[in-house]
Design an enzyme around this catalytic site. Structure first.
Site, PDB file in Angstrom:
ATOM      1  N   VAL A  75     -93.201  69.262   6.096  1.00 54.14           N
ATOM      2  CA  VAL A  75     -91.823  68.781   5.966  1.00 54.14           C
ATOM      3  C   VAL A  75     -91.735  67.511   5.101  1.00 54.14           C
ATOM      4  CG1 VAL A  75     -91.644  67.277   8.006  1.00 54.14           C
ATOM      5  CG2 VAL A  75     -89.722  68.717   7.392  1.00 54.14           C
ATOM      6  N   TYR A 123     -93.041  55.503  16.410  1.00 52.47           N
ATOM      7  CA  TYR A 123     -92.381  56.705  16.949  1.00 52.47           C
ATOM      8  C   TYR A 123     -90.955  56.353  17.375  1.00 52.47           C
ATOM      9  CZ  TYR A 123     -91.647  60.961  19.729  1.00 52.47           C
ATOM     10  OH  TYR A 123     -91.152  62.147  20.236  1.00 52.47           O
TER      11      TYR A 123
HETATM   12  P1  NAD Z   1     -95.837  69.826  19.415  1.00 52.24           P
HETATM   13  O1  NAD Z   1     -96.867  68.892  18.919  1.00 52.24           O
HETATM   14  O2  NAD Z   1     -96.198  70.786  20.502  1.00 52.24           O
HETATM   15  O3  NAD Z   1     -95.203  70.666  18.214  1.00 52.24           O
HETATM   16  C1  NAD Z   1     -94.833  70.050  16.996  1.00 52.24           C
HETATM   17  C2  NAD Z   1     -94.856  71.087  15.894  1.00 52.24           C
HETATM   18  O4  NAD Z   1     -94.513  70.407  14.675  1.00 52.24           O
HETATM   19  C3  NAD Z   1     -96.251  71.693  15.693  1.00 52.24           C
HETATM   20  O5  NAD Z   1     -96.150  73.091  15.571  1.00 52.24           O
HETATM   21  C4  NAD Z   1     -96.732  71.042  14.413  1.00 52.24           C
HETATM   22  O6  NAD Z   1     -97.656  71.822  13.666  1.00 52.24           O
HETATM   23  C5  NAD Z   1     -95.423  70.825  13.664  1.00 52.24           C
HETATM   24  N1  NAD Z   1     -95.548  69.800  12.624  1.00 52.24           N
HETATM   25  C6  NAD Z   1     -96.187  68.603  12.730  1.00 52.24           C
HETATM   26  N2  NAD Z   1     -96.146  67.943  11.565  1.00 52.24           N
HETATM   27  C7  NAD Z   1     -95.460  68.738  10.696  1.00 52.24           C
HETATM   28  C8  NAD Z   1     -95.098  68.604   9.337  1.00 52.24           C
HETATM   29  N3  NAD Z   1     -95.463  67.534   8.621  1.00 52.24           N
HETATM   30  N4  NAD Z   1     -94.392  69.606   8.751  1.00 52.24           N
HETATM   31  C9  NAD Z   1     -94.056  70.715   9.454  1.00 52.24           C
HETATM   32  N5  NAD Z   1     -94.389  70.897  10.755  1.00 52.24           N
HETATM   33  C10 NAD Z   1     -95.083  69.916  11.374  1.00 52.24           C
HETATM   34  O7  NAD Z   1     -94.626  68.886  19.866  1.00 52.24           O
HETATM   35  P2  NAD Z   1     -93.323  69.164  20.752  1.00 52.24           P
HETATM   36  O8  NAD Z   1     -93.503  68.471  22.030  1.00 52.24           O
HETATM   37  O9  NAD Z   1     -92.965  70.625  20.729  1.00 52.24           O
HETATM   38  O10 NAD Z   1     -92.266  68.308  19.917  1.00 52.24           O
HETATM   39  C11 NAD Z   1     -91.227  68.883  19.134  1.00 52.24           C
HETATM   40  C12 NAD Z   1     -90.214  67.785  18.823  1.00 52.24           C
HETATM   41  O11 NAD Z   1     -89.668  67.288  20.050  1.00 52.24           O
HETATM   42  C13 NAD Z   1     -90.788  66.571  18.102  1.00 52.24           C
HETATM   43  O12 NAD Z   1     -89.862  66.086  17.163  1.00 52.24           O
HETATM   44  C14 NAD Z   1     -90.973  65.562  19.220  1.00 52.24           C
HETATM   45  O13 NAD Z   1     -90.936  64.242  18.745  1.00 52.24           O
HETATM   46  C15 NAD Z   1     -89.774  65.893  20.088  1.00 52.24           C
HETATM   47  N6  NAD Z   1     -89.906  65.440  21.469  1.00 52.24           N
HETATM   48  C16 NAD Z   1     -90.883  65.904  22.278  1.00 52.24           C
HETATM   49  C17 NAD Z   1     -90.952  65.458  23.591  1.00 52.24           C
HETATM   50  C18 NAD Z   1     -92.005  65.931  24.566  1.00 52.24           C
HETATM   51  O14 NAD Z   1     -92.058  65.387  25.674  1.00 52.24           O
HETATM   52  N7  NAD Z   1     -92.826  66.908  24.227  1.00 52.24           N
HETATM   53  C19 NAD Z   1     -90.018  64.528  24.060  1.00 52.24           C
HETATM   54  C20 NAD Z   1     -89.032  64.069  23.203  1.00 52.24           C
HETATM   55  C21 NAD Z   1     -88.980  64.544  21.906  1.00 52.24           C
END
Ligand code: NAD
Length: 255
Positions: free
Chosen positions: A60, A159
């Site tokens: 991205v 973050y």
């Molecule tokens: P995850 O690490 O399980 O999944 C993240 C996905 O993003 C992965 O498939 C990864 O390969 C992809 N990714 C990473 N860098 C990338 C890039 N440069 N280009 C394209 N794809 C990329 O994380 P998640 O927990 O599913 O998180 C998803 C979103 O939710 C994130 O934005 C995270 O900040 C947000 N979030 C997560 C939580 C939580 O508790 N898990 C809480 C609040 C917000």
């Protein structure tokens, strides 16, 4: 061939993004996954639901990858109605803001804020062009931010900054795109069970059982997916720039 409606979900190879991609497919959308990882499993699951799926491998943060992904979607689906900016990373190492370095800052801000900002710009322009050619469906953009948009964690400042930026990006795009009837929403997940939180599972198990969140359980990707689907289905057409907390009530102040 044109499909009915189509979505792109970034970071949908796993975790919250995969949950969102599957739910949008259940709602009848064709779905493109844009992830640095191969998303074979998610794509197969979408096809089993009877929708078309594209697994687009790309970063991205790369302008070329973003442009190539949108071109593939245009070639294959011929349209794009929903963008979900979900891809995101935590710092590789948690470091006190008195110590943390610029490399991690640039990485996290690039993936979580800058990349999605310019992907949104490209998609918004395409959506506006589509609106001038036909008006046969609801279009919207959903940003996945975090409770970190307003919760200070001094061991992962970059973050928190990136998610606070996503929050403002939501307001900016909502204000700019309202005249085109394109809704823009911010989804604020709390503590969700995915790979991202697997390393801190024990810590959060304890905090949740002690009442950190009024609803005492981990969130699941399906919790976020249901809220994104409501936006994508046009259930909130007179709302834009709205923050939707999906956090078990974490944001409440309780006395
Ligand atoms: P995850 O690490 O399980 O999944 C993240 C996905 O993003 C992965 O498939 C990864 O390969 C992809 N990714 C990473 N860098 C990338 C890039 N440069 N280009 C394209 N794809 C990329 O994380 P998640 O927990 O599913 O998180 C998803 C979103 O939710 C994130 O934005 C995270 O900040 C947000 N979030 C997560 C939580 C939580 O508790 N898990 C809480 C609040 C917000």
């Amino acid at each position: 061939m044109e499909s009915q409606r189509a979505a792109i979900v970034t970071g949908a190879a796993r975790g919250i993004g995969a949950g969102i991609a599957l739910e949008l497919a259940r709602c009848g959308l064709d779905v493109a996954i844009f992830d640095v990882l191969e998303a074979t499993e998610t794509a197969e699951a979408i096809r089993r639901l009877g929708r078309r799926a594209l697994s687009l491998t790309g970063d991205v943060t790369s302008a070329d990858d973003r442009a190539a992904a949108l071109k593939r979607i245009d070639d294959e689906f011929g349209r794009l109605d929903v963008l979900v900016n979900n891809a995101g990373v935590a710092p590789s190492v948690r470091a006190d803001i008195l110590e943390a370095g610029e490399e991690s800052y640039d990485r996290v801000m690039g993936i979580n804020l800058k990349g999605p900002y310019f992907l949104t710009q490209a998609v918004a322009n395409w959506m506006i062009r589509q609106k001038s050619q036909r008006d046969d469906g609801w279009m919207c953009i959903v940003n996945i931010s975090s409770i970190s948009a307003y919760t200070a964690s001094p061991s992962r400042g970059e973050y928190c900054l990136s998610k606070a930026g996503v929050s403002m990006a939501t307001k900016l795009w909502a204000a700019r795109l309202a005249e085109h009837s394109i809704g823009v929403y911010e989804m604020r997940p709390g503590i969700i069970a995915t790979d991202m939180t697997s390393a801190v599972r024990d810590k959060y198990d304890k905090l949740i059982s002690e009442g950190l969140t009024p609803i005492r359980r981990w969130g699941q990707p399906t919790d976020i997916a249901a809220a994104v689907a409501a936006c994508a289905n046009g259930e909130l057409k007179f709302s834009t720039g709205e923050v939707i907390n999906v956090d078990g009530g974490f944001h409440l102040r309780v006395l």
